[in-house]
Design an enzyme around this catalytic site. Sequence first.
Site, PDB file in Angstrom:
ATOM      1  N   LYS A   5       0.859  -1.188   0.000  1.00  0.00           N
ATOM      2  CA  LYS A   5       0.000   0.000   0.000  1.00  0.00           C
ATOM      3  C   LYS A   5       0.893   1.236   0.000  1.00  0.00           C
ATOM      4  O   LYS A   5       1.552   1.546   0.987  1.00  0.00           O
ATOM      5  CB  LYS A   5      -0.921   0.023   1.227  1.00  0.00           C
ATOM      6  CG  LYS A   5      -1.914   1.170   1.167  1.00  0.00           C
ATOM      7  CD  LYS A   5      -2.022   1.792   2.538  1.00  0.00           C
ATOM      8  CE  LYS A   5      -2.134   3.253   2.649  1.00  0.00           C
ATOM      9  NZ  LYS A   5      -1.734   4.213   1.732  1.00  0.00           N
ATOM     10  N   GLU A  60      10.174   1.153  10.373  1.00  0.00           N
ATOM     11  CA  GLU A  60      11.127   2.255  10.159  1.00  0.00           C
ATOM     12  C   GLU A  60      10.363   3.534  10.449  1.00  0.00           C
ATOM     13  O   GLU A  60       9.577   3.997   9.619  1.00  0.00           O
ATOM     14  CB  GLU A  60      11.629   2.259   8.708  1.00  0.00           C
ATOM     15  CG  GLU A  60      12.416   1.018   8.313  1.00  0.00           C
ATOM     16  CD  GLU A  60      13.836   1.004   8.856  1.00  0.00           C
ATOM     17  OE1 GLU A  60      14.303   2.028   9.382  1.00  0.00           O
ATOM     18  OE2 GLU A  60      14.477  -0.057   8.766  1.00  0.00           O
ATOM     19  N   CYS A  74      13.403  11.206   7.239  1.00  0.00           N
ATOM     20  CA  CYS A  74      13.457  10.733   8.622  1.00  0.00           C
ATOM     21  C   CYS A  74      14.855  10.868   9.201  1.00  0.00           C
ATOM     22  O   CYS A  74      15.015  10.840  10.409  1.00  0.00           O
ATOM     23  CB  CYS A  74      13.013   9.280   8.665  1.00  0.00           C
ATOM     24  SG  CYS A  74      13.944   8.279   7.524  1.00  0.00           S
ATOM     25  N   GLU A  98       9.774  16.034  15.228  1.00  0.00           N
ATOM     26  CA  GLU A  98      10.457  15.847  13.950  1.00  0.00           C
ATOM     27  C   GLU A  98       9.951  16.989  13.064  1.00  0.00           C
ATOM     28  O   GLU A  98       8.755  17.040  12.739  1.00  0.00           O
ATOM     29  CB  GLU A  98      10.018  14.492  13.399  1.00  0.00           C
ATOM     30  CG  GLU A  98      10.877  13.970  12.319  1.00  0.00           C
ATOM     31  CD  GLU A  98      10.398  12.600  11.840  1.00  0.00           C
ATOM     32  OE1 GLU A  98       9.257  12.195  12.129  1.00  0.00           O
ATOM     33  OE2 GLU A  98      11.179  11.952  11.147  1.00  0.00           O
TER      34      GLU A  98
HETATM   35  P1  NAP Z   1       2.377   8.321   8.067  1.00  0.00           P
HETATM   36  O1  NAP Z   1       1.269   9.277   8.245  1.00  0.00           O
HETATM   37  O2  NAP Z   1       2.690   7.377   9.162  1.00  0.00           O
HETATM   38  O3  NAP Z   1       2.056   7.530   6.706  1.00  0.00           O
HETATM   39  C1  NAP Z   1       2.882   6.517   6.221  1.00  0.00           C
HETATM   40  C2  NAP Z   1       2.026   5.454   5.549  1.00  0.00           C
HETATM   41  O4  NAP Z   1       1.141   4.910   6.519  1.00  0.00           O
HETATM   42  C3  NAP Z   1       1.158   5.975   4.415  1.00  0.00           C
HETATM   43  O5  NAP Z   1       1.046   4.973   3.430  1.00  0.00           O
HETATM   44  C4  NAP Z   1      -0.178   6.175   5.106  1.00  0.00           C
HETATM   45  O6  NAP Z   1      -1.284   6.099   4.226  1.00  0.00           O
HETATM   46  C5  NAP Z   1      -0.197   4.990   6.045  1.00  0.00           C
HETATM   47  N1  NAP Z   1      -1.101   5.133   7.180  1.00  0.00           N
HETATM   48  C6  NAP Z   1      -1.579   6.256   7.758  1.00  0.00           C
HETATM   49  N2  NAP Z   1      -2.399   5.938   8.798  1.00  0.00           N
HETATM   50  C7  NAP Z   1      -2.442   4.581   8.857  1.00  0.00           C
HETATM   51  C8  NAP Z   1      -3.094   3.629   9.705  1.00  0.00           C
HETATM   52  N3  NAP Z   1      -3.877   4.010  10.713  1.00  0.00           N
HETATM   53  N4  NAP Z   1      -2.899   2.324   9.470  1.00  0.00           N
HETATM   54  C9  NAP Z   1      -2.115   1.913   8.454  1.00  0.00           C
HETATM   55  N5  NAP Z   1      -1.466   2.749   7.620  1.00  0.00           N
HETATM   56  C10 NAP Z   1      -1.611   4.067   7.826  1.00  0.00           C
HETATM   57  O7  NAP Z   1       3.750   9.045   7.774  1.00  0.00           O
HETATM   58  P2  NAP Z   1       4.023  10.201   6.722  1.00  0.00           P
HETATM   59  O8  NAP Z   1       3.667  11.486   7.356  1.00  0.00           O
HETATM   60  O9  NAP Z   1       3.457   9.868   5.405  1.00  0.00           O
HETATM   61  O10 NAP Z   1       5.606  10.039   6.557  1.00  0.00           O
HETATM   62  C11 NAP Z   1       6.484  10.726   7.327  1.00  0.00           C
HETATM   63  C12 NAP Z   1       6.975   9.877   8.503  1.00  0.00           C
HETATM   64  O11 NAP Z   1       7.661   8.739   8.008  1.00  0.00           O
HETATM   65  C13 NAP Z   1       7.972  10.629   9.329  1.00  0.00           C
HETATM   66  O12 NAP Z   1       7.758  10.406  10.688  1.00  0.00           O
HETATM   67  C14 NAP Z   1       9.304  10.026   8.894  1.00  0.00           C
HETATM   68  O13 NAP Z   1      10.324  10.130   9.832  1.00  0.00           O
HETATM   69  C15 NAP Z   1       8.907   8.619   8.655  1.00  0.00           C
HETATM   70  N6  NAP Z   1       9.897   7.976   7.774  1.00  0.00           N
HETATM   71  C16 NAP Z   1      10.736   7.061   8.333  1.00  0.00           C
HETATM   72  C17 NAP Z   1      11.715   6.461   7.559  1.00  0.00           C
HETATM   73  C18 NAP Z   1      12.646   5.455   8.159  1.00  0.00           C
HETATM   74  O14 NAP Z   1      13.289   4.731   7.402  1.00  0.00           O
HETATM   75  N7  NAP Z   1      12.758   5.348   9.471  1.00  0.00           N
HETATM   76  C19 NAP Z   1      11.822   6.781   6.204  1.00  0.00           C
HETATM   77  C20 NAP Z   1      10.957   7.724   5.660  1.00  0.00           C
HETATM   78  C21 NAP Z   1       9.989   8.306   6.474  1.00  0.00           C
HETATM   79  P3  NAP Z   1      -1.937   7.432   3.592  1.00  0.00           P
HETATM   80  O15 NAP Z   1      -0.883   8.039   2.782  1.00  0.00           O
HETATM   81  O16 NAP Z   1      -3.050   6.873   2.788  1.00  0.00           O
HETATM   82  O17 NAP Z   1      -2.370   8.264   4.752  1.00  0.00           O
END
Ligand code: NAP
Length: 478
Positions: free
Chosen positions: A173, A249, A283, A380
């Site tokens: 997804k 991650e 991140c 963050e």
């Molecule tokens: P996010 O809101 O957690 O979304 C990430 C993914 O999760 C998207 O596909 C999102 O879908 C989905 N999602 C949202 N709510 C969900 C739920 N309740 N159940 C299952 N899936 C769900 O994060 P983001 O704001 O897009 O990304 C930024 C974050 O990612 C930051 O915190 C960053 O640090 C972290 N990140 C970490 C790494 C690493 O390797 N550690 C790398 C890159 C990013 P939708 O798009 O449809 O909402």
Amino acid sequence: MTKLHKAYIGGQWLAGNQGSFEVDDPATGEIVAKVADVSLEQVEQAIEAAHQAFGSWRRLSAQERADLLLAWYHKVGENRQRLAEVITLESGKPIAEALSEVDYGASYLRWYAEEAVRANGRTLPTLPGGRRPMTLKQPVGVVGVITPWNFPLAMIARKVAPALAAGCTLVIKPAAETPLTALLLTGLAEEAGLPPGVINLVPGTDAATIGHRLCTHPKVRKLSFTGSTAVGRILMAQSASGIQRLSLELGGNAPFLVFDDANLEAAVEGLIASKFRNSGQTCVCANRILVQRGIYDPFIRRLKTRMASLTLGPGSLPGADLGPLISDRAIARVESLVDQALEAGAVKTLGAGRVGEASRYYSPTLLESVTPQNPIWSQEIFGPVVTVTPFDTEEEGIALANHTEAGLASYLFSDTLSRAMRVAESLDYGMVGINEGIISSATAPFGGIKSSGLGREGGQEGLDEYLETKYLCLGGMG
Ligand code: NAP
């Protein structure tokens, strides 16, 4: 709707049972595509397809799987420019960064193609009674994958490449903001000859429902998630019901330590590279800059000059250093974080905030006098905002660096080897960049500790995430 706007399930390109959703260009806010919005039934169909395909995929020889991964790698290379343009279109990042993301993502396909043939078990010393122990490495099974928008290609490649090499099949997804890159990448996997059902892509807007099913379906044996810590916690709780394996991650809060004995030019360039990549939306972006008092003033002078030289513009504009932030919500969040930080005593010494009224461009901003009590310290930032805190002793610098729940990336700049090693060993993080601001590579284990997650992507460790170790004990061997 063209094929590359549809869901890909069991080798078929399908319209979404819930209609479609819009994808916009962050640079203009214009709608650039409508993509299939899958229903829960379609997610289940995808899980079934992955389960069906698992039986034959795992039985291919490792070399056959490696050859298919390499064929996909070459397809990605042939479509490098096209992929980069789609990444820029839907994520807003500068085209040069998008091209390097394609290369970086592709490097995982190649590296794990090479690693697929090395998923070795062991034979162990004979046990009493002539018994012969040995271990086999076997694929975990069907894997659910959920990825964020900030690296629409690489975050998928980092998971899919080792999973396929291990013999797993997948239901992916992608983030709702950036499904187009995922669709194009999947189309290239099909062209490369990956059999139907091995990769299934389910774009959709109901992330909570899709995520819940991927966590709780008994045929999904592992979930690999990259995204926020808040969502990671939800998924971890949901996965408990089936004792599902997890790779998480999650978010970071990277300290960037600059010691008195650092090469200042290298430290400023390392910070610019780490902080401003993807307009600060990674991140591993430096999030808290900790500068030793003795070089504080010259460091800030150089940093300001360098930050003032950064160019904002649409990602498609050659030479733009910073593109727009991903969404209206993202820029509003950065504005509010900066307002709160200023109220709590931070001092803004560079930056003009949002550029233009309705735009998503935020100018590079420098906040000084940030203390651990300031609310921005524990957030963050995910935007082009540099927060700086001075420190006196090495011990104080380390304590400040570790003063957070997160434990993903950290950075230190010092020209004294003994200090660099001492500090690196004391930092509570999964990764430490020493005199280096960009650290990720397919060959190395990327990942965090504490609230930044579980597991590693890249390197030998990345393959192990998708393998089970089975112990065989052969009796009656004389
Ligand atoms: P996010 O809101 O957690 O979304 C990430 C993914 O999760 C998207 O596909 C999102 O879908 C989905 N999602 C949202 N709510 C969900 C739920 N309740 N159940 C299952 N899936 C769900 O994060 P983001 O704001 O897009 O990304 C930024 C974050 O990612 C930051 O915190 C960053 O640090 C972290 N990140 C970490 C790494 C690493 O390797 N550690 C790398 C890159 C990013 P939708 O798009 O449809 O909402």
